[in-house]
Scaffold this active site. Structure first.
Site, mmCIF file in Angstrom:
data_model
loop_
_atom_site.group_PDB
_atom_site.id
_atom_site.type_symbol
_atom_site.label_atom_id
_atom_site.label_comp_id
_atom_site.label_asym_id
_atom_site.label_seq_id
_atom_site.Cartn_x
_atom_site.Cartn_y
_atom_site.Cartn_z
ATOM 1 N N SER A 156 -2.948 11.601 -0.540
ATOM 2 C CA SER A 156 -2.189 10.380 -0.234
ATOM 3 C C SER A 156 -2.570 9.817 1.132
ATOM 4 C CB SER A 156 -0.684 10.641 -0.304
ATOM 5 O OG SER A 156 -0.328 11.668 0.593
ATOM 6 N N GLN A 193 -6.262 18.348 4.043
ATOM 7 C CA GLN A 193 -5.429 17.155 4.002
ATOM 8 C C GLN A 193 -5.204 16.627 2.584
ATOM 9 O OE1 GLN A 193 -7.572 15.758 8.135
ATOM 10 N NE2 GLN A 193 -6.309 14.256 7.112
ATOM 11 N N GLY A 231 0.806 -1.228 0.000
ATOM 12 C CA GLY A 231 0.000 0.000 0.000
ATOM 13 C C GLY A 231 0.833 1.269 0.000
ATOM 14 N N ARG A 242 -10.562 17.467 2.881
ATOM 15 C CA ARG A 242 -9.625 16.909 1.901
ATOM 16 C C ARG A 242 -9.471 17.899 0.750
ATOM 17 N NH1 ARG A 242 -6.795 12.550 3.052
ATOM 18 N NH2 ARG A 242 -8.624 11.268 3.437
ATOM 19 N N LYS A 299 -10.395 11.099 15.897
ATOM 20 C CA LYS A 299 -9.014 10.626 16.123
ATOM 21 C C LYS A 299 -8.103 11.774 16.527
ATOM 22 C CE LYS A 299 -9.206 6.975 12.613
ATOM 23 N NZ LYS A 299 -8.717 6.655 11.246
ATOM 24 N N SER A 338 -1.960 -10.907 -2.794
ATOM 25 C CA SER A 338 -0.589 -10.609 -3.216
ATOM 26 C C SER A 338 0.385 -11.728 -2.847
ATOM 27 C CB SER A 338 -0.112 -9.317 -2.542
ATOM 28 O OG SER A 338 -0.907 -8.241 -2.958
ATOM 29 N N ASN A 341 2.376 13.993 5.328
ATOM 30 C CA ASN A 341 1.482 13.010 5.927
ATOM 31 C C ASN A 341 1.908 11.566 5.751
ATOM 32 O OD1 ASN A 341 0.627 13.953 3.211
ATOM 33 N ND2 ASN A 341 -0.699 12.167 3.351
ATOM 34 N N THR A 342 2.655 11.241 4.688
ATOM 35 C CA THR A 342 3.047 9.830 4.580
ATOM 36 C C THR A 342 4.463 9.597 5.099
ATOM 37 O OG1 THR A 342 3.795 10.015 2.286
ATOM 38 C CG2 THR A 342 1.491 9.393 2.636
ATOM 39 N N CYS A 390 -2.201 10.771 10.876
ATOM 40 C CA CYS A 390 -1.350 11.696 10.126
ATOM 41 C C CYS A 390 -1.697 13.166 10.383
ATOM 42 C CB CYS A 390 -1.411 11.397 8.638
ATOM 43 S SG CYS A 390 -3.074 11.290 7.974
ATOM 44 N N HIS A 416 -0.193 17.708 4.876
ATOM 45 C CA HIS A 416 -1.428 18.165 5.519
ATOM 46 C C HIS A 416 -1.210 19.566 6.089
ATOM 47 C CE1 HIS A 416 -3.050 14.315 4.870
ATOM 48 N NE2 HIS A 416 -3.155 13.841 6.076
#
Lengths: 351, 351, 351, 351
Positions: D180, D177, D14, D236, D206, D41, D328-329, D150, D243
């Site tokens: 991704s 945000q 992912g 978004r 959250k 997979s 964020n990632t 994130c 973000h």
């Protein structure tokens, strides 16, 4: 190398000027010692004069440098990288060449001039010797070398190995060009967000004539353009960096897909042999996935200096169809000029 | 007209299905009486089953309609507009035709079938008569008519008047296609934001063969494809609606720019003569500004049913270059099918 | 109505000026008879002077009209819609008011002036009477009325019914504003494509003070601002049209979600009672889907004149949280001014 | 270090899994030896199983690795980085912890569990010791550590130094945000191109609860949440990575702008002291330009591990307003987990 070669940048505050700074900041051979921009900027520090627009921080040393006016009066560096628009270049660049400087220009102003080399080091490094016929060179050792238009660059890198092995007769090309190619502020967001603009002034003509000069051959002290025809369609799309091009090609000799892909992947040239610092290991990379290349995923291959090719398939009208991508402000502009500067040094033109 | 003709929609919840609803909701001839979608949706109200994705509100009457399964069991409307994907269409559409329905399909499944008309009413309305050779028609009066791929549609509208007057021999076309052409959810945003995807599965082949069938001529009970070659390059760009295409064209007879532009602007056909409700007044509009057409500004011309052409200029290799735009989910899909439905009614095929 | 009222447009070539033309072209009461723009445009036809940037065609009658200089010398229309930037407005608008014109301005220049009404007809139509205290009015019958900033507009429409029923004490608002709000060329594409800019000069201050004036009350010949506090965060996002705002709200009286939603959906005011042509049927629309409003889907509700609200939910700190959207160049600019013009006519101010 | 520590990745195909591979490929301490993904997979090579979506090439060694099923049967690495969705994590992660593995998870599944540390090494490294109260740890030495959502991450990094020095009482935050954050295929392009979506499922809750746990303090073997209130609005926007958050803040002690900026710029913590390889030199960077931070220009600061803050200015309602950005990632997901892994090793938890 004991000491770095001092260089200057003309048009240092614009989109391409900023890329010059980014690429030269930790360059092993060159060191920025002089920055010039328009009268509006002259006298300010670089940080004051420029709206830095790259995603790496503006180096502190550069931020504090004073911006000079764009005139060659008593400045030190022989080597000047120029990122001026064509109109400014037409006046300013010859003044620097006449004053003995080596002007490595990204502008279109003199690309097609008979005694000015239009050079991609992997493609036509031998054209550099046109310098010797420049009056500036004879007078004071100054000269001018140019790199191509950003949309011609990626295309010609992909064409060159095929032209050498099989000969090229005709090329259709439709471009989808990134907004950074128009500089800053450049393309208004209202024109391009969720849109396509099917027009870039003069771009098609530049692609067509520059491709022929780049693939041409030296005869005496001039270039005989390659005997091929280009028909270009230029479009602007909502992409930050990376020009995409859909290409159809007619070759002079038949070639299989395997032979063509081999010609691309095996293409190594003078810059690779000389290990010029900015030269990519592999100038042309063939991607096998059916949906590649893509600007977001592939523009930074070879640190933005490789042309990425994909989707080779037969053409119903000519011989082959494919897609080519290259980074328009690195390989298509500042990186191309830096590589030209490296070639000039390697060939002894910088004294 | 005293009473409207009841119609059904197959695949009513998808991107093209929603356009059908939008275009038919206040249609002077047709009235939606039946909606079908996949088993997942059947039994729900339309509002529950569909994620309405258009910028006009979902009509309340439709919101409350029950979604039926995609089977022809005992349903009333003869005329069925179908917006199924090719795989579903291959199974479902013949069942409806066999049950006596007039299936007006947007799917690619049967476009190239010998006895299925592939029709743009302005271009080849006479192909509709292929219906009579369909076994379904002979059995119970049911039949199938299709419209073309969304990227072929705008192109062929622009080609038709030139093909009639001057003959077309060869066509290069590079497309920049909108995301709505891939349906919903369709193209992931991570793939297309700030990006170009140089690949749309099967699209190039469809453009090439459909163009030849659309411009072909009826001989007995089949179509002789037009004697011309198309080479297509298909790309996806970050545009909501509106497919742009860069075209180079070789004609059989020479024609001046004025003659070509006149051929476009003067192009009027059967749908205009019959005053079909969805037919645009001017099917092909030539825009003179150098940077037009553009998706954002021009896709809604003729209520999304006109093809907009611009930038006519000589081609270095063929005769002429130009850009063409059309709205891919109106003229390129739902609007095309509705116009086909109108043509069928005008020609007496709906009984 | 036997004859339409002639109107003029100041700043006719810009983004808001173009919206004026679009909205007024088939207006039942008003008819454009005079267009003015900067000296650079004066003397040209409108088609020559303006880069038309809307997705409906420029009306031919307007295209051929001559653009006048921005001066009130001997021009006919009493009613002048003004779409000037603040600097130009500060000089030009008073000259028109002084010459006896009714200036309906979209500029920020005089919004906060004590005797200039800042009006949203649904919210504070009674403020219009401030006109009578303007010296221009006393002298020659000219006057000035303004509409609010585009980001205050949608917010205040959503606040007004709650303020009336429950009283508002505090408001947090974070905006995500469309690029068209910055005019043309406005935001460079390199700044906003795939990006967010967390800054719009002066915008937060305008939202804060205009909201208080709009919700304030007339006392004698001036406005007592509403006793509430606004804290605004303004951001620019890559959206064409439609300002989104995340809002948290503290009320003076408790109210349930049902009461708040009812206050919004039931909100009808003078413009609706008077059936002003540009007034939306429902000024505030509550959308129940959890992911609404969205610019692409909802900005055109009420022909771009409705504020669309959604996601009402309790706030951990204040009382309620919600999202509000409105079309920034229609309800937030040109449409707002046209509605003000209609109100003035209905109230007899246009003579 | 003589030999690298072998690590495994759960959910390797992912968006976050790919970032793990990118960040770990040349990591000085860790070496990827095992990759797992869904049953679909398992058994394929990684190149076959994953659609690589980053702009650095997929490392050849990883491309050729076999993807394993997501089960702990007899696998070698103790340290497992997990990038599963919450539903899968709820089943799979405990199985790995129970089998003696150190599960460093990016999922929300167990973040709020009483004995599971939710850790940002710069903020609450001491929470790691909660591990010792986990039954898995007592049984076989396995355990679980999580990083935050994130959108909480960048915010809490900016809040922590202020909370330490001045105390925080209330926080309003509105996020914008990046796509991704929703993984791949994630957000459909038709939903976000030229649009804003004012809703991300569960995200606000959250942010609110994780912020309180992260800034909380250890008491015995559990965390006492910080005594502060957060009210979040999550949106978004059409940004690839990064973000953005608009924040208003009420402090417990007054602090000047200079003191706040100093608190941010001087913030150095355990990861910086320990020189953890992924720790940024400066965890929080204050940018002085009025229009910063911006995702495109600032998300890669500190190799994507710094929080970038700007626009500090007084708030009309609380004390201060500012904007914060983080990648964020990277900092918000894979980088956060890698840093947690490094902290665990530095603290001796990896044996």
């Amino acid at each position: 190398m004991t000491k770095k070669i001092p260089v200057g940048i003309l048009g240092a505050t614009g989109t391409v000027g900023q890329r010059f700074i980014q690429l030269l900041e930790s360059h092993p051979w060159f060191e920025i010692e002089w920055l010039a921009a328009s009268d509006r900027s002259a006298g300010k520090t670089y940080a004051e004069a420029a709206k830095w627009n790259l995603n790496t921080p503006l180096p502190g040393r550069i931020a504090r440098m004073k911006v000079s006016p764009a005139a060659p009066d008593g400045i030190a560096p022989k080597l000047i990288f120029a990122a001026l628009d064509a109109k400014a270049a037409r006046e300013i660049e010859p003044a620097f060449a006449a004053a003995g400087h080596a002007v490595v220009s990204n502008s279109s102003a003199f690309r097609m001039a008979e005694d000015v080399p239009l050079v991609i080091p992997e493609v036509n490094a031998d054209h550099v010797d046109l310098i010797k016929s420049q009056q500036w060179y004879k007078d004071k050792g100054g000269f001018m070398v140019t790199n191509s238009n950003c949309s011609a660059m990626g295309l010609v890198l992909a064409l060159a190995p095929l032209h050498r092995r099989f000969g090229i007769e005709k090329i259709f090309v439709a471009t989808m060009q990134a907004i950074s190619g128009a500089g800053y502020p450049g393309v208004p967001s209202m024109d391009i967000l969720g849109n396509v603009i099917p027009y870039i002034a003069n771009e098609e003509h530049k692609m067509e004539e520059e491709t022929r000069k780049l693939l041409g051959s030296i005869k005496g002290s001039s270039v005989v353009p390659a005997d091929l025809v280009v028909s270009a369609h230029c479009n602007r799309v909502a992409v930050e960096d990376g020009h995409m091009e859909s290409v159809s090609l007619k070759l002079r000799q038949t070639a299989s897909a395997e032979e063509i892909i081999a010609a691309w992947n095996e293409f190594r040239c003078l810059p690779q042999k000389l290990k010029l610092p900015t030269a990519p290991e592999q100038p042309v990379i063939y991607e096998t996935a059916p949906d590649r290349p893509q600007p977001r995923l592939d523009r930074d291959r070879g640190r933005g200096m490789s042309s990425v090719v994909g989707r080779l398939r037969p053409c119903n009208i000519f011989d082959w169809r494919f897609t080519v991508l290259s980074h328009n402000t690195i390989r298509g502009a500042a990186g191309a000029a830096v590589l030209n500067g490296e070639l000039l040094r390697a060939q002894g033109y910088l004294g």
